[in-house]
Design an enzyme around this catalytic site. Sequence first.
Site, PDB file in Angstrom:
ATOM      1  N   SER A 170      -9.287   2.556   2.370  1.00  0.00           N
ATOM      2  CA  SER A 170      -8.271   3.183   1.539  1.00  0.00           C
ATOM      3  C   SER A 170      -7.305   2.182   0.915  1.00  0.00           C
ATOM      4  CB  SER A 170      -7.475   4.174   2.390  1.00  0.00           C
ATOM      5  OG  SER A 170      -6.805   3.478   3.457  1.00  0.00           O
TER       6      SER A 170
ATOM      7  N   SER B 299     -10.589   0.801   6.549  1.00  0.00           N
ATOM      8  CA  SER B 299      -9.823   0.845   5.309  1.00  0.00           C
ATOM      9  C   SER B 299      -9.341  -0.501   4.811  1.00  0.00           C
ATOM     10  CB  SER B 299      -8.609   1.768   5.486  1.00  0.00           C
ATOM     11  OG  SER B 299      -9.034   3.073   5.758  1.00  0.00           O
TER      12      SER B 299
ATOM     13  N   LYS C  87       0.842  -1.201   0.000  1.00  0.00           N
ATOM     14  CA  LYS C  87       0.000   0.000   0.000  1.00  0.00           C
ATOM     15  C   LYS C  87       0.876   1.248   0.000  1.00  0.00           C
ATOM     16  CE  LYS C  87      -3.802   2.142   2.600  1.00  0.00           C
ATOM     17  NZ  LYS C  87      -4.775   1.937   3.702  1.00  0.00           N
TER      18      LYS C  87
END
Length: 413
Positions: free
Chosen positions: A123, A147, A54
């Site tokens: 996210s 997320s 990420k």
Amino acid sequence: MDDKPLDLAARAVARIERHEARVRAFTSYDPARIRLQAEEAPDGPLRGLSVGVKDIIETRDYPTTHGSPIYAANHPSSDAACVALLRQAGALCVGKTVTTEFAFFRPGATVNPYDVARTPGGSSSGSAAAVAAGMIDLGLASQTAASLTRPASYCGIVGFKPSYGRYALAGVKSLAPSFDTLGTLAADVETVARADAVLKGPVPAATTLAARPPARIGVCRTPWWSHAEPGTRAAMEVAAECFRAHAHVEDVDLSDYALAADMHVTIMSYEAAQSLAWEYAARKERLSPQITQLIETGRAIAYDTYRDALRQAATLRERIAGVFDGFDVLLAPAAPGEAPLRETGTGNPIFSRLWTLLRLPTVTLPGPTGENGLPVGVQLLARLDADEDLLDWSAWAEKILPQRPRPAICGVA
């Protein structure tokens, strides 16, 4: 393992390139770097496992942009602790995956592999979509609200958010330190358990996963059940019925936790305003309206209000320990329903704010598909620091939940 390094690299690159043009899960990857890493990788417990990182997590060989134009040219000189541990265990960190801006709400370019008109969630959008499309084995993700859980549910994969503090956050961009938690996404529980054995300590531990049923399961629809759409309502009922044949199952009423969502917002907003103080002061014009509003909300919160929210959160954490005196596992919704359309945003985090505030470990598992044929997940939760037990129980649950055919990914079976 008999696989040669260049064979491992070639397979990793081929998997990415099969779907990347459609899914847009990566901010950066480089076949030449993947080949070099495969040649240098040690013969550890994760040898050959392909990992997407990420893009709030620092890597020495790729830019780390945090989903923001402010950091478009940001090239760290070293890896985050989690990346270093995975590499030392033989994993191939094949590239950086798309995140929302500073792991908040502004979406990136990634689409949901099951329907390109839908969001993959936020996210940890790129990591989730890449796993769902079969582009990587493991996605590094994080959770400050929902997320990790929400993308796992929307993309029909397994998501593991461990107990708060289980994995090192050195080299991971902070949003709200009271909640920020590193986790993983994969196609199955076994893979997240293998990664957990590496990420939970400075040296790899033995993987001890053993699928077994819990004795007592509490069905917790949460105080926000009115937000549940038909797909989530059905998923909860199907899961509860499956579990009832193997364990004692009963409802759990947590209506007295209803203020937890507001507490979470207060603490997160205040701490985000602290964490992003430089960006707001020096680069405000390059921030999105979403993150600007979050920061300004936090700046308007009085210190005493913030401290009071922290005290209330601590009280709830003490109280939830008593709930787990009666249950091994709680079954709860993972998201309101199927993935919403991309133009509406990354989805509502309401069904994870409580659990993130309480810092509990959670595993999101795919449930039955919803009314539009899209994935809908459920989550299992255990008491703080019962991560190994939770993974064992989740491996059992994964086997008894209904198996459903996987839809074609972006039109390609």
